[in-house]
Design a protein around this motif. Structure first.
Motif, PDB file in Angstrom:
ATOM      1  N   GLY A  49     -42.263  57.578-111.940  1.00 26.14           N
ATOM      2  CA  GLY A  49     -42.755  58.521-110.939  1.00 26.14           C
ATOM      3  C   GLY A  49     -44.226  58.838-111.127  1.00 26.14           C
ATOM      4  O   GLY A  49     -44.850  59.443-110.267  1.00 26.14           O
ATOM      5  N   GLY A  50     -44.818  58.413-112.247  1.00 24.48           N
ATOM      6  CA  GLY A  50     -46.212  58.753-112.526  1.00 24.48           C
ATOM      7  C   GLY A  50     -47.181  57.659-112.109  1.00 24.48           C
ATOM      8  O   GLY A  50     -46.798  56.524-111.864  1.00 24.48           O
ATOM      9  N   GLY A  51     -48.479  58.027-112.047  1.00 29.63           N
ATOM     10  CA  GLY A  51     -49.507  57.059-111.682  1.00 29.63           C
ATOM     11  C   GLY A  51     -50.645  57.084-112.674  1.00 29.63           C
ATOM     12  O   GLY A  51     -50.823  58.060-113.412  1.00 29.63           O
ATOM     13  N   GLY A  52     -51.419  56.029-112.702  1.00 27.56           N
ATOM     14  CA  GLY A  52     -52.555  55.970-113.618  1.00 27.56           C
ATOM     15  C   GLY A  52     -53.238  54.616-113.582  1.00 27.56           C
ATOM     16  O   GLY A  52     -53.520  54.087-112.513  1.00 27.56           O
ATOM     17  N   TYR A  53     -53.483  54.058-114.755  1.00 26.86           N
ATOM     18  CA  TYR A  53     -54.247  52.811-114.882  1.00 26.86           C
ATOM     19  C   TYR A  53     -53.348  51.692-115.368  1.00 26.86           C
ATOM     20  O   TYR A  53     -52.505  51.894-116.241  1.00 26.86           O
ATOM     21  N   LEU A  54     -53.571  50.508-114.863  1.00 32.95           N
ATOM     22  CA  LEU A  54     -52.830  49.357-115.363  1.00 32.95           C
ATOM     23  C   LEU A  54     -53.487  48.874-116.659  1.00 32.95           C
ATOM     24  O   LEU A  54     -54.698  48.675-116.712  1.00 32.95           O
ATOM     25  N   ALA A  55     -52.671  48.693-117.691  1.00 38.43           N
ATOM     26  CA  ALA A  55     -53.198  48.218-118.980  1.00 38.43           C
ATOM     27  C   ALA A  55     -52.237  47.168-119.531  1.00 38.43           C
ATOM     28  O   ALA A  55     -51.059  47.141-119.174  1.00 38.43           O
ATOM     29  N   ILE A  56     -52.749  46.310-120.390  1.00 34.94           N
ATOM     30  CA  ILE A  56     -51.906  45.293-121.010  1.00 34.94           C
ATOM     31  C   ILE A  56     -51.976  45.502-122.513  1.00 34.94           C
ATOM     32  O   ILE A  56     -53.069  45.598-123.081  1.00 34.94           O
ATOM     33  N   ARG A  57     -50.816  45.626-123.113  1.00 30.38           N
ATOM     34  CA  ARG A  57     -50.762  46.091-124.501  1.00 30.38           C
ATOM     35  C   ARG A  57     -50.779  44.983-125.544  1.00 30.38           C
ATOM     36  O   ARG A  57     -51.025  45.250-126.706  1.00 30.38           O
ATOM     37  N   GLU A  58     -50.432  43.772-125.144  1.00 33.54           N
ATOM     38  CA  GLU A  58     -50.398  42.678-126.123  1.00 33.54           C
ATOM     39  C   GLU A  58     -51.129  41.477-125.542  1.00 33.54           C
ATOM     40  O   GLU A  58     -51.116  41.260-124.333  1.00 33.54           O
ATOM     41  N   PRO A  59     -51.767  40.665-126.400  1.00 39.41           N
ATOM     42  CA  PRO A  59     -52.441  39.465-125.891  1.00 39.41           C
ATOM     43  C   PRO A  59     -51.448  38.492-125.267  1.00 39.41           C
ATOM     44  O   PRO A  59     -50.265  38.497-125.623  1.00 39.41           O
ATOM     45  N   TRP A  60     -51.925  37.685-124.340  1.00 43.25           N
ATOM     46  CA  TRP A  60     -51.073  36.711-123.641  1.00 43.25           C
ATOM     47  C   TRP A  60     -51.779  35.355-123.670  1.00 43.25           C
ATOM     48  O   TRP A  60     -53.005  35.297-123.802  1.00 43.25           O
ATOM     49  N   PRO A  61     -51.013  34.260-123.551  1.00 38.96           N
ATOM     50  CA  PRO A  61     -51.611  32.941-123.819  1.00 38.96           C
ATOM     51  C   PRO A  61     -52.789  32.572-122.930  1.00 38.96           C
ATOM     52  O   PRO A  61     -53.746  31.966-123.401  1.00 38.96           O
ATOM     53  N   SER A  62     -52.741  32.921-121.628  1.00 39.76           N
ATOM     54  CA  SER A  62     -53.808  32.479-120.729  1.00 39.76           C
ATOM     55  C   SER A  62     -54.888  33.534-120.558  1.00 39.76           C
ATOM     56  O   SER A  62     -55.636  33.496-119.587  1.00 39.76           O
ATOM     57  N   MET A  63     -54.976  34.485-121.487  1.00 41.35           N
ATOM     58  CA  MET A  63     -56.010  35.511-121.330  1.00 41.35           C
ATOM     59  C   MET A  63     -57.410  34.907-121.486  1.00 41.35           C
ATOM     60  O   MET A  63     -57.602  33.900-122.156  1.00 41.35           O
ATOM     61  N   LEU A  64     -58.382  35.546-120.828  1.00 43.46           N
ATOM     62  CA  LEU A  64     -59.761  35.128-121.047  1.00 43.46           C
ATOM     63  C   LEU A  64     -60.078  35.264-122.522  1.00 43.46           C
ATOM     64  O   LEU A  64     -59.547  36.153-123.205  1.00 43.46           O
ATOM     65  N   ARG A  65     -60.939  34.421-123.028  1.00 46.78           N
ATOM     66  CA  ARG A  65     -61.318  34.517-124.446  1.00 46.78           C
ATOM     67  C   ARG A  65     -62.571  35.363-124.619  1.00 46.78           C
ATOM     68  O   ARG A  65     -62.763  35.994-125.647  1.00 46.78           O
ATOM     69  N   THR A  66     -63.430  35.337-123.621  1.00 44.10           N
ATOM     70  CA  THR A  66     -64.633  36.173-123.627  1.00 44.10           C
ATOM     71  C   THR A  66     -65.302  36.026-122.265  1.00 44.10           C
ATOM     72  O   THR A  66     -64.799  35.321-121.388  1.00 44.10           O
ATOM     73  N   ILE A  67     -66.413  36.734-122.084  1.00 48.16           N
ATOM     74  CA  ILE A  67     -67.320  36.450-120.966  1.00 48.16           C
ATOM     75  C   ILE A  67     -68.340  35.460-121.512  1.00 48.16           C
ATOM     76  O   ILE A  67     -68.903  35.691-122.597  1.00 48.16           O
ATOM     77  N   TRP A  68     -68.545  34.366-120.818  1.00 46.75           N
ATOM     78  CA  TRP A  68     -69.402  33.292-121.317  1.00 46.75           C
ATOM     79  C   TRP A  68     -70.745  33.851-121.810  1.00 46.75           C
ATOM     80  O   TRP A  68     -71.456  34.505-121.044  1.00 46.75           O
TER      81      TRP A  68
END
Ligand code: ATP
Ligand code: MG
Length: 654
Positions: free
Chosen positions: A466-485
């Motif tokens: 029922g609540g609202g806020g910000y989307l966050a991801i708590r654990e790394p995932w395989p296809s995540m970006l590695r950095t900003i070039w």
């Protein structure tokens, strides 16, 4: 720890939208689905083990030693492992005796202009292109800018880079010379691959002159490799080489060397909806693992029988992950279409669905709303009974657009999968599974197995149902970006500094009473009206649920009484008239649907909305108009004249 700046403390997002429609998976789809609800349990019990099994769907030259090395916020997946991405996408299917299977049905914009490439054809073409790149002095780790129309040579060029370990940076073919130049410079590319032009809206549209202009100021570019597509007249320079000359004479044999799992695969700039584009870096093993797993799961791909069509441009991440890498890794048969949906007529998409008997269609809300605006009678003229799954990506899908898509494109039969993800995430993160989930119009539903996403408050605590806020991801995932070039610091600041130990996506979200996730638009776009945080998405969806409205964009403008007031820009449906009372009617409709707090102060009927070249609404420009400022950076805008048309409609704007 969340940064505490006095005065920026805000309330949770108000949950305004009520949506009670539910669509259960068709029984036959559920009983034969590639992925069942057991996957959620398996991943919850052993997340890394789950991703190891997903990685085992690929062919590795050397198996990895360590599944995940996590030095927050820097992740390495499958270290010690070696694979070749092009081998996985092409050769292994040929070796498995599936060389005659069609990889791509390519449909040019001029009618009757089409090509079919089997996996064996693709292997020969990629090998020749890889040999040509080597002859041009491109080696592992070098950057190659690709600025091309939607023709088969585009995925061939990408795969050729991947094959030799060069890093591609695809720049969308609609971008200007200065946008192209800044991306070439940022990545320090040494080669540009382009074409004379491509077909758009019924005519050849030139690309080469833009490259010439950009490259004139890029001394690091050694060669420009040019495909002849339109045979337009073009200027040529010493640095130019033609695909037909150099690629065609190469051997169609090439040995794919294995690369490290963490070797870079590509750089891709975000679409720039909220600000200056960021050069997102993706690497190999983890990226292919998650794109191929999600493509198999979310679209329930049956490679022997499905005909899959993703309508995105390959210049965007959706095209990278779900036209090129995911589908090819899975041995899918895909359609690629070069042109626009209204050429030569507004039924072109449906004609293509009918022609190729497309079974899975993946498109964007902006396209769906356009089709709604054009009218139900257009898709009704075509046989689309082959369709079995529909996908959406790019923006939150308004419930009304979801229902229209399901009903008028999917004959009220097909599940709709609303897939949330970003250039940065590389692959789908939050989505229904078509054989498992009872879909709700407008909701992305649940994180996929192996993904730990959350909705958190200002302090980073999970919000209750029922609540609202910000989307966050708590654990790394395989296809995540590695950095900003080239900019680790910006990587840390943009994504990992808002909440301790969590990835900050920049999107607002809510969790409904069942615990399902709804995306509510950019955090930057959230409006604060009389102390309530109100999402742009919810007010826009309320407006779109009115039968006269095709599209809507809302922004918060400074208001002396309420802090911010809601200003709405609407496009009416084909037949609706812009009567004097339309504003009152729509304001009352929003008040009735969402409550009086969400009632817009102003409603402006406009002919067009400002969109990025990937079709997303750019609200920051509308905010400038609504607040009487001069309009900010418009370089990623698809059509810069739109802003003048809109400014004319706003009585208070100069
Ligand atoms: P920039 O970051 O430069 O502003 P961008 O965010 O528009 O550009 P993309 O990576 O192409 O560039 O877009 C990702 C964003 O698109 C997400 O953060 C989200 O706001 C939106 N989005 C994509 N798919 C969905 C979806 N299914 N539901 C809601 N929002 C979505
Ligand atoms: Mg973004």
């Amino acid at each position: 720890m969340a940064p505490e700046t006095p005065g920026t403390e805000t309330q949770a997002l108000s949950n305004l939208l009520q949506e009670s429609r539910r669509f259960a998976p068709p029984a036959d789809l559920a009983s034969s689905a590639n992925v069942t609800s057991a996957a959620y349990d398996e991943a919850a019990a052993d997340r890394l083990g789950f991703w190891e099994r997903a990685a085992d769907r690929l062919t590795w030259a050397k198996r990895w030693d360590t599944t995940l090395e996590w030095n927050p916020p820097f992740a390495k997946w499958f270290t010690g492992g070696q694979l070749n991405i092009a081998y996985n996408c092409v050769d292994r299917h040929v070796e498995a005796g599936r060389g005659d299977k069609v990889a791509y049905y390519w449909e040019g914009e001029p009618e009757g202009d089409s090509r079919t490439l089997t996996y064996a054809d693709l292997q020969r073409e990629v090998n020749k292109a890889a040999n040509a790149l080597t002859e041009l002095g491109v080696a592992k780790g070098d950057r190659v800018a690709i600025y091309m129309p939607m023709i088969p040579e585009l995925p061939i060029a990408m795969l050729a880079c991947a094959r030799i370990g060069a890093i591609h940076s695809v720049v969308f073919g609609g971008f200007s010379a200065s946008a192209l130049k800044s991306r070439i410079d940022d990545a320090d590319a040494k080669l540009v691959i382009t074409a004379d032009g491509g077909y758009r809206r019924g005519a050849p549209s030139a690309l080469k002159p833009t490259v010439d202009e950009a490259v004139a100021e890029c001394p690091q570019i050694e060669h420009v490799l040019v495909v002849r597509r339109t045979n337009q007249e073009i200027s040529t320079y010493d640095r130019d080489v033609f695909w037909a000359d150099i690629v065609e004479r190469q051997s169609d044999q090439h040995t794919a060397e294995p690369h490290e799992a963490e070797d870079p695969l590509f750089i891709l700039y975000t679409s720039g909806t909220t600000g200056k584009p960021k050069g997102i870096l993706h690497t190999s093993g983890g990226y292919l693992t998650q794109t191929s797993w999600t493509h198999n799961a979310v679209f329930d791909l049956k490679p022997d029988t499905d005909i899959y069509w993703c309508t995105a441009d390959i210049g965007w991440v959706t095209g990278h992950s779900y036209i090129v890498y995911g589908p090819l890794a899975n041995g899918a048969t895909s359609v690629i279409y070069e042109g626009t949906p209204d050429t030569p007529h507004r039924g072109r998409f449906w004609e293509i669905v009918q022609k190729y008997k497309v079974t899975i269609l993946y498109t964007a809300p902006t396209a769906i709303r356009t089709f709604m605006k054009w009218g139900d009678d257009i898709p009704a003229k075509f046989d689309m009974s082959s369709l079995r799954i529909l996908g959406s990506v790019g923006e939150p899908i308004n419930p009304e657009a979801y229902v229209w898509y399901r009903e008028h494109i999917g004959a009220s039969r097909t599940p709709v999968v609303d897939t949330w993800w970003q250039t940065e995430t590389g692959a789908i993160m939050i989505s229904p599974l078509p054989g498992v989930t009872s879909g709700k119009p407008g909701a992305a539903m649940t994180p996929l197995p192996g993904i730990v996403a959350d909705v958190v408050d200002d302090q980073g605590h999970s919000v209750p149902n029922g609540g609202g806020g910000y989307l966050a991801i708590r654990e790394p995932w395989p296809s995540m970006l590695r950095t900003i070039w080239g900019d680790d610091q910006r990587y840390i600041e943009t994504y990992w500094s808002r909440f301790e130990g969590m990835y900050f996506a920049g999107d607002g979200a809510k969790r409904d009473e069942d615990g399902d996730i709804w995306l509510l638009g950019r955090v930057d776009d959230v409006m604060l009206v009389s102390g309530h945080n109100i999402s742009t998405t919810e007010v826009e969806s309320a407006l779109v649920s009115h039968p006269k409205v095709a599209e809507a964009a809302v922004v918060g403008a400074t208001d002396p009484v309420t802090g911010q007031a809601i200003v709405s820009f609407v496009i009416l449906r084909g037949t609706a008239e812009e009567g004097a009372d339309i504003a009152t009617e729509l304001r009352n409709h929003v008040a009735k649907t969402l409550g009086p707090i969400a009632k817009p102060r102003q409603i402006l009927v406009v002919p067009e909305l400002p969109k990025t070249r990937s079709g997303k609404i750019m609200r920051r420009l509308l905010r400038d108009v609504a607040e009487n400022r001069s309009v900010g950076d418009v370089t990623t805008l698809a059509d810069s004249t739109v802003m003048n048309l809109i400014a004319e409609k706003l009585p208070s704007a100069k």
